[in-house]
Design a protein around this motif. Structure first.
Motif, PDB file in Angstrom:
ATOM      1  N   PHE A   8      56.389 107.566  51.775  1.00 54.46           N
ATOM      2  CA  PHE A   8      55.399 106.531  52.008  1.00 54.46           C
ATOM      3  C   PHE A   8      54.014 107.009  51.597  1.00 54.46           C
ATOM      4  O   PHE A   8      53.636 108.154  51.831  1.00 54.46           O
ATOM      5  CB  PHE A   8      55.349 106.119  53.487  1.00 54.46           C
ATOM      6  CG  PHE A   8      56.423 105.137  53.872  1.00 54.46           C
ATOM      7  CD1 PHE A   8      56.605 103.956  53.164  1.00 54.46           C
ATOM      8  CD2 PHE A   8      57.235 105.373  54.962  1.00 54.46           C
ATOM      9  CE1 PHE A   8      57.575 103.041  53.533  1.00 54.46           C
ATOM     10  CE2 PHE A   8      58.213 104.470  55.343  1.00 54.46           C
ATOM     11  CZ  PHE A   8      58.383 103.295  54.612  1.00 54.46           C
ATOM     12  N   SER A   9      53.269 106.090  50.998  1.00 53.06           N
ATOM     13  CA  SER A   9      51.874 106.353  50.630  1.00 53.06           C
ATOM     14  C   SER A   9      50.973 105.726  51.689  1.00 53.06           C
ATOM     15  O   SER A   9      51.448 105.241  52.717  1.00 53.06           O
ATOM     16  CB  SER A   9      51.582 105.733  49.261  1.00 53.06           C
ATOM     17  OG  SER A   9      51.573 104.312  49.373  1.00 53.06           O
ATOM     18  N   ALA A  15      55.194  97.660  53.033  1.00 54.41           N
ATOM     19  CA  ALA A  15      56.645  97.774  52.875  1.00 54.41           C
ATOM     20  C   ALA A  15      57.358  96.472  53.226  1.00 54.41           C
ATOM     21  O   ALA A  15      58.281  96.046  52.521  1.00 54.41           O
ATOM     22  CB  ALA A  15      57.189  98.933  53.706  1.00 54.41           C
ATOM     23  N   LYS A  16      56.948  95.840  54.299  1.00 55.89           N
ATOM     24  CA  LYS A  16      57.628  94.605  54.740  1.00 55.89           C
ATOM     25  C   LYS A  16      57.538  93.517  53.675  1.00 55.89           C
ATOM     26  O   LYS A  16      58.452  92.706  53.526  1.00 55.89           O
ATOM     27  CB  LYS A  16      57.057  94.125  56.060  1.00 55.89           C
ATOM     28  CG  LYS A  16      55.592  93.734  56.019  1.00 55.89           C
ATOM     29  CD  LYS A  16      55.040  93.367  57.386  1.00 55.89           C
ATOM     30  CE  LYS A  16      53.580  93.021  57.364  1.00 55.89           C
ATOM     31  NZ  LYS A  16      52.689  93.901  56.637  1.00 55.89           N
ATOM     32  N   ASP A  17      56.462  93.499  52.894  1.00 58.18           N
ATOM     33  CA  ASP A  17      56.275  92.480  51.863  1.00 58.18           C
ATOM     34  C   ASP A  17      57.216  92.657  50.676  1.00 58.18           C
ATOM     35  O   ASP A  17      57.503  91.687  49.964  1.00 58.18           O
ATOM     36  CB  ASP A  17      54.829  92.494  51.351  1.00 58.18           C
ATOM     37  CG  ASP A  17      53.814  92.172  52.430  1.00 58.18           C
ATOM     38  OD1 ASP A  17      54.169  91.472  53.397  1.00 58.18           O
ATOM     39  OD2 ASP A  17      52.659  92.625  52.304  1.00 58.18           O
ATOM     40  N   TYR A  18      57.687  93.871  50.445  1.00 61.19           N
ATOM     41  CA  TYR A  18      58.513  94.169  49.275  1.00 61.19           C
ATOM     42  C   TYR A  18      59.915  94.651  49.634  1.00 61.19           C
ATOM     43  O   TYR A  18      60.668  95.072  48.758  1.00 61.19           O
ATOM     44  CB  TYR A  18      57.791  95.202  48.390  1.00 61.19           C
ATOM     45  CG  TYR A  18      56.453  94.686  47.935  1.00 61.19           C
ATOM     46  CD1 TYR A  18      56.366  93.740  46.929  1.00 61.19           C
ATOM     47  CD2 TYR A  18      55.283  95.099  48.564  1.00 61.19           C
ATOM     48  CE1 TYR A  18      55.136  93.228  46.536  1.00 61.19           C
ATOM     49  CE2 TYR A  18      54.052  94.588  48.174  1.00 61.19           C
ATOM     50  CZ  TYR A  18      53.994  93.648  47.164  1.00 61.19           C
ATOM     51  OH  TYR A  18      52.777  93.135  46.781  1.00 61.19           O
ATOM     52  N   GLY A  72      53.072 100.665  44.888  1.00 61.94           N
ATOM     53  CA  GLY A  72      52.413 101.820  45.489  1.00 61.94           C
ATOM     54  C   GLY A  72      52.718 102.025  46.963  1.00 61.94           C
ATOM     55  O   GLY A  72      51.961 102.700  47.665  1.00 61.94           O
ATOM     56  N   VAL A  73      53.836 101.467  47.432  1.00 54.98           N
ATOM     57  CA  VAL A  73      54.247 101.651  48.831  1.00 54.98           C
ATOM     58  C   VAL A  73      54.771 103.069  49.035  1.00 54.98           C
ATOM     59  O   VAL A  73      54.566 103.668  50.085  1.00 54.98           O
ATOM     60  CB  VAL A  73      55.320 100.608  49.232  1.00 54.98           C
ATOM     61  CG1 VAL A  73      55.845 100.857  50.642  1.00 54.98           C
ATOM     62  CG2 VAL A  73      54.760  99.194  49.108  1.00 54.98           C
ATOM     63  N   VAL A  74      55.450 103.593  48.009  1.00 57.26           N
ATOM     64  CA  VAL A  74      55.987 104.955  48.070  1.00 57.26           C
ATOM     65  C   VAL A  74      55.603 105.717  46.812  1.00 57.26           C
ATOM     66  O   VAL A  74      55.274 105.117  45.779  1.00 57.26           O
ATOM     67  CB  VAL A  74      57.536 104.964  48.207  1.00 57.26           C
ATOM     68  CG1 VAL A  74      57.993 104.315  49.491  1.00 57.26           C
ATOM     69  CG2 VAL A  74      58.203 104.324  47.005  1.00 57.26           C
ATOM     70  N   LYS A  75      55.670 107.031  46.930  1.00 58.78           N
ATOM     71  CA  LYS A  75      55.494 107.918  45.786  1.00 58.78           C
ATOM     72  C   LYS A  75      56.823 108.643  45.591  1.00 58.78           C
ATOM     73  O   LYS A  75      57.293 109.323  46.508  1.00 58.78           O
ATOM     74  CB  LYS A  75      54.371 108.915  46.044  1.00 58.78           C
ATOM     75  CG  LYS A  75      53.019 108.257  46.150  1.00 58.78           C
ATOM     76  CD  LYS A  75      51.928 109.256  46.391  1.00 58.78           C
ATOM     77  CE  LYS A  75      50.600 108.522  46.535  1.00 58.78           C
ATOM     78  NZ  LYS A  75      49.501 109.425  46.805  1.00 58.78           N
TER      79      LYS A  75
END
Length: 95
Positions: A8-9, A15-18, A72-75
């Motif tokens: 997580f970034s 996150a919930k949106d995607y 950009g939710v996670v790296k």
């Protein structure tokens, strides 16, 4: 074999949106036989995937299509594991 960490970034709250798109993306690659395991990194660290049957460059392209990565939710962090020994139940990984 590759271990993919999706850490997580600062945009974790998105996150919930995607999530639905992320789940659909995962399902696509499970159906294609590339992803063989996925799950959450506890506690609240993101997720991880085990991938087989592709090279590093191809996997990087696959991971780049994840809505979580795009937004950009996670790296992502990709680590190659050269499997040399396994439990008999996982012997297919040595092929």
């Amino acid at each position: 074999m590759f271990i993919v960490k999706l850490k997580f970034s600062d945009n974790k709250s998105l996150a919930k949106d995607y999530m639905e798109g992320h789940k659909a993306w995962l399902q696509t690659w499970f159906e294609k036989g590339v992803f063989i395991l996925s799950g959450s990194i506890k506690p609240s660290g993101g997720g991880a995937i085990i991938a087989i049957g592709v090279g590093q460059m191809e996997l990087e392209s696959i991971i780049a299509e994840d809505p979580f990565v795009i937004e950009g939710v996670v790296k992502p962090e990709i680590t190659e594991l050269a499997v040399s020994k396994s439990d008999e139940r996982l012997s297919f990984l040595l092929e």
